[in-house]
Enzyme design. Structure first.
Site, PDB file in Angstrom:
ATOM      1  N   SER A  88       0.806  -1.227   0.000  1.00 34.37           N
ATOM      2  CA  SER A  88       0.000   0.000   0.000  1.00 34.37           C
ATOM      3  C   SER A  88       0.843   1.284   0.000  1.00 34.37           C
ATOM      4  O   SER A  88       0.514   2.218  -0.740  1.00 34.37           O
ATOM      5  CB  SER A  88      -0.963  -0.002   1.181  1.00 34.37           C
ATOM      6  N   ASN A 105     -12.437  -1.023   5.259  1.00 31.83           N
ATOM      7  CA  ASN A 105     -10.991  -0.973   4.969  1.00 31.83           C
ATOM      8  C   ASN A 105     -10.496   0.457   4.784  1.00 31.83           C
ATOM      9  O   ASN A 105      -9.293   0.682   4.652  1.00 31.83           O
ATOM     10  CB  ASN A 105     -10.633  -1.826   3.747  1.00 31.83           C
ATOM     11  N   LYS A 159     -10.381  -5.174  10.267  1.00 35.06           N
ATOM     12  CA  LYS A 159     -11.457  -4.718   9.376  1.00 35.06           C
ATOM     13  C   LYS A 159     -12.852  -4.746  10.006  1.00 35.06           C
ATOM     14  O   LYS A 159     -13.736  -3.999   9.588  1.00 35.06           O
ATOM     15  CB  LYS A 159     -11.451  -5.541   8.077  1.00 35.06           C
ATOM     16  N   GLY A 218     -13.458 -16.345   3.233  1.00 32.02           N
ATOM     17  CA  GLY A 218     -12.956 -15.432   4.256  1.00 32.02           C
ATOM     18  C   GLY A 218     -13.478 -14.017   3.983  1.00 32.02           C
ATOM     19  O   GLY A 218     -14.437 -13.821   3.220  1.00 32.02           O
ATOM     20  N   GLY A 219     -12.810 -13.035   4.603  1.00 34.21           N
ATOM     21  CA  GLY A 219     -13.250 -11.646   4.490  1.00 34.21           C
ATOM     22  C   GLY A 219     -13.253 -11.129   3.052  1.00 34.21           C
ATOM     23  O   GLY A 219     -14.211 -10.468   2.622  1.00 34.21           O
ATOM     24  N   ALA A 220     -12.196 -11.422   2.295  1.00 33.58           N
ATOM     25  CA  ALA A 220     -12.117 -10.914   0.919  1.00 33.58           C
ATOM     26  C   ALA A 220     -13.172 -11.573   0.036  1.00 33.58           C
ATOM     27  O   ALA A 220     -13.816 -10.909  -0.793  1.00 33.58           O
ATOM     28  CB  ALA A 220     -10.716 -11.160   0.363  1.00 33.58           C
ATOM     29  N   ASP A 233     -12.917  -2.888  -1.008  1.00 33.79           N
ATOM     30  CA  ASP A 233     -12.354  -4.167  -1.475  1.00 33.79           C
ATOM     31  C   ASP A 233     -13.163  -4.771  -2.632  1.00 33.79           C
ATOM     32  O   ASP A 233     -12.618  -5.084  -3.697  1.00 33.79           O
ATOM     33  CB  ASP A 233     -12.298  -5.179  -0.323  1.00 33.79           C
ATOM     34  N   GLY A 239     -13.047 -19.915  -1.641  1.00 35.67           N
ATOM     35  CA  GLY A 239     -12.700 -19.242  -0.392  1.00 35.67           C
ATOM     36  C   GLY A 239     -13.937 -18.608   0.217  1.00 35.67           C
ATOM     37  O   GLY A 239     -14.900 -18.298  -0.505  1.00 35.67           O
TER      38      GLY A 239
HETATM   39  P1  NAP Z   1      -9.189 -14.919   5.470  1.00 32.48           P
HETATM   40  O1  NAP Z   1     -10.406 -14.198   5.919  1.00 32.48           O
HETATM   41  O2  NAP Z   1      -8.213 -15.395   6.484  1.00 32.48           O
HETATM   42  O3  NAP Z   1      -9.675 -16.202   4.590  1.00 32.48           O
HETATM   43  C1  NAP Z   1      -8.745 -17.166   4.152  1.00 32.48           C
HETATM   44  C2  NAP Z   1      -9.410 -18.132   3.169  1.00 32.48           C
HETATM   45  O4  NAP Z   1      -8.404 -19.003   2.645  1.00 32.48           O
HETATM   46  C3  NAP Z   1     -10.467 -19.034   3.808  1.00 32.48           C
HETATM   47  O5  NAP Z   1     -11.465 -19.339   2.868  1.00 32.48           O
HETATM   48  C4  NAP Z   1      -9.645 -20.299   4.136  1.00 32.48           C
HETATM   49  O6  NAP Z   1     -10.419 -21.485   4.205  1.00 32.48           O
HETATM   50  C5  NAP Z   1      -8.765 -20.370   2.919  1.00 32.48           C
HETATM   51  N1  NAP Z   1      -7.557 -21.163   3.141  1.00 32.48           N
HETATM   52  C6  NAP Z   1      -6.457 -20.785   3.840  1.00 32.48           C
HETATM   53  N2  NAP Z   1      -5.545 -21.788   3.818  1.00 32.48           N
HETATM   54  C7  NAP Z   1      -6.094 -22.806   3.098  1.00 32.48           C
HETATM   55  C8  NAP Z   1      -5.635 -24.097   2.715  1.00 32.48           C
HETATM   56  N3  NAP Z   1      -4.424 -24.551   3.065  1.00 32.48           N
HETATM   57  N4  NAP Z   1      -6.455 -24.873   1.953  1.00 32.48           N
HETATM   58  C9  NAP Z   1      -7.675 -24.425   1.580  1.00 32.48           C
HETATM   59  N5  NAP Z   1      -8.167 -23.199   1.907  1.00 32.48           N
HETATM   60  C10 NAP Z   1      -7.377 -22.405   2.666  1.00 32.48           C
HETATM   61  O7  NAP Z   1      -8.331 -14.034   4.451  1.00 32.48           O
HETATM   62  P2  NAP Z   1      -8.863 -12.896   3.430  1.00 32.48           P
HETATM   63  O8  NAP Z   1      -8.779 -11.581   4.091  1.00 32.48           O
HETATM   64  O9  NAP Z   1     -10.161 -13.333   2.855  1.00 32.48           O
HETATM   65  O10 NAP Z   1      -7.690 -12.913   2.323  1.00 32.48           O
HETATM   66  C11 NAP Z   1      -7.505 -14.038   1.478  1.00 32.48           C
HETATM   67  C12 NAP Z   1      -6.332 -13.754   0.526  1.00 32.48           C
HETATM   68  O11 NAP Z   1      -6.657 -12.649  -0.309  1.00 32.48           O
HETATM   69  C13 NAP Z   1      -5.022 -13.363   1.244  1.00 32.48           C
HETATM   70  O12 NAP Z   1      -3.952 -13.981   0.564  1.00 32.48           O
HETATM   71  C14 NAP Z   1      -4.945 -11.858   1.067  1.00 32.48           C
HETATM   72  O13 NAP Z   1      -3.612 -11.379   1.027  1.00 32.48           O
HETATM   73  C15 NAP Z   1      -5.631 -11.680  -0.286  1.00 32.48           C
HETATM   74  N6  NAP Z   1      -6.261 -10.355  -0.440  1.00 32.48           N
HETATM   75  C16 NAP Z   1      -5.960  -9.639  -1.558  1.00 32.48           C
HETATM   76  C17 NAP Z   1      -6.539  -8.403  -1.749  1.00 32.48           C
HETATM   77  C18 NAP Z   1      -6.184  -7.604  -2.990  1.00 32.48           C
HETATM   78  O14 NAP Z   1      -6.439  -6.392  -3.019  1.00 32.48           O
HETATM   79  N7  NAP Z   1      -5.646  -8.224  -4.027  1.00 32.48           N
HETATM   80  C19 NAP Z   1      -7.446  -7.884  -0.825  1.00 32.48           C
HETATM   81  C20 NAP Z   1      -7.757  -8.658   0.302  1.00 32.48           C
HETATM   82  C21 NAP Z   1      -7.154  -9.903   0.486  1.00 32.48           C
HETATM   83  P3  NAP Z   1     -11.107 -21.940   5.610  1.00 32.48           P
HETATM   84  O15 NAP Z   1     -12.314 -21.073   5.759  1.00 32.48           O
HETATM   85  O16 NAP Z   1     -11.426 -23.368   5.393  1.00 32.48           O
HETATM   86  O17 NAP Z   1     -10.079 -21.702   6.669  1.00 32.48           O
END
Ligand code: NAP
Length: 283
Positions: free
Chosen positions: A22, A92, A71, A133-135, A107, A131
């Protein structure tokens, strides 16, 4: 651009933040758009969030971003949140006007703008989100709001996928929703497939959540992981002739949208798309 008494400060609060891109994005943008401002990242853990926010008010810092793990927790420290942040249940971006803090979420909208920049409209599209998660939640809710035809949510923990799918269908009755574990994903007739898991993120850059080539050949394959810029998931798809979109695009657009909120002015995003390769050392 030099720093003087009028230079505005914007910042990121998160933990950890050492790998954050960022500051690079915002400082490049301020420079290119001739905004007298600087952006820095502060490593703030959960216990310190309220003190950091008080400090921001005291110093009259006019805007900031929050990232993992703040967040959701930030919401209780704000005076109000806008409609989209309310829909997503997460913030965010925060704007500070004379001590009154308003929360936004850029986001999901950042991802949609990245698609639009690649000439892809979300309306009537069949979408698979991997997935929950939050994103994933931010992107699916924004896609549903913008008129996606169907959204399939696939996640390792199926209950979390089900929860998001239920929430979409309760708020957007016209969108066909489904949920599944990753092994039983529906691969037929997808327009857009998005990896929203953290699988493939540095330093685990050789792993990928699923073989993208199981989807129909005209699907756009996206990854929101941005480190590395070309993830294994995207590289496998690219080698097989799929169109791809990487996480840097979403990162850039969510940042630009934050700046537009803080500065109340249009920010030129073309500068990024033209020079993306140089800024982020994309091979
Ligand atoms: P989060 O809330 O922690 O969610 C993580 C997700 O990944 C969950 O669905 C989790 O599954 C899954 N996961 C993690 N390890 C896994 C594995 N070994 N096998 C299968 N599924 C797995 O994270 P988030 O905030 O949503 O972010 C997710 C990714 O997006 C991160 O890498 C982050 O850096 C990226 N991101 C990018 C942007 C961008 O602007 N490009 C913005 C936000 C986030 P479970 O629910 O089963 O644990």
């Amino acid at each position: 651009m030099s720093i003087d008494a009028d230079t505005k400060l914007f910042c990121l609060l998160g933990h950890p933040i050492s790998k954050s891109l960022s500051p690079i994005i915002h400082n490049y943008s301020f420079e290119e758009n001739e905004v007298n401002a600087r952006y820095v990242a502060f490593d703030v853990d959960k216990n310190a969030l309220k003190y950091a926010v008080n400090g921001i008010k005291a110093l009259n810092i006019q805007g900031f971003n929050v990232t993992i793990p703040h967040k959701v927790d930030i919401i209780k420290l704000l005076d109000e949140i806008d409609e989209e942040a309310n829909l997503l249940g997460a913030v965010n971006t925060v704007k500070n006007v004379n001590g009154k803090l308003t929360g936004f979420n850029t986001d999901g909208r950042g991802f949609i703008q990245a698609l639009q920049n690649n000439n892809i409209d979300i309306k009537d599209k069949n979408i698979t989100i991997i997935g929950a998660g939050g994103a994933a939640r931010a992107i699916t809710m924004t896609m549903a709001k913008d008129g996606a035809r169907s959204i399939q949510v696939a996640n390792r923990t199926v209950e979390k996928a089900k929860k998001i799918a239920y929430e979409i269908s309760s708020k957007f009755q016209n969108v066909v929703t489904s949920w599944t574990d990753i092994q039983n994903i529906n691969t037929v007739d997808m327009d857009i497939v998005v990896n929203c898991t953290s699988v493939g993120m540095y330093p685990d850059a050789e792993s990928f959540i699923i073989d993208p080539c199981i989807f129909n050949k005209n699907a756009l394959i996206c990854d929101i992981v941005y480190k590395p810029t070309l993830t294994k998931f995207l590289n496998v798809a690219k080698q097989s002739g799929y169109r791809i979109m990487g996480g840097i695009d979403m990162l850039i657009y969510q940042a630009i949208l934050s700046e537009q909120i803080w500065l109340d002015k249009k920010i030129n995003s073309k500068l990024f798309t033209e020079k993306k390769k140089d800024i982020f050392n994309i091979l």
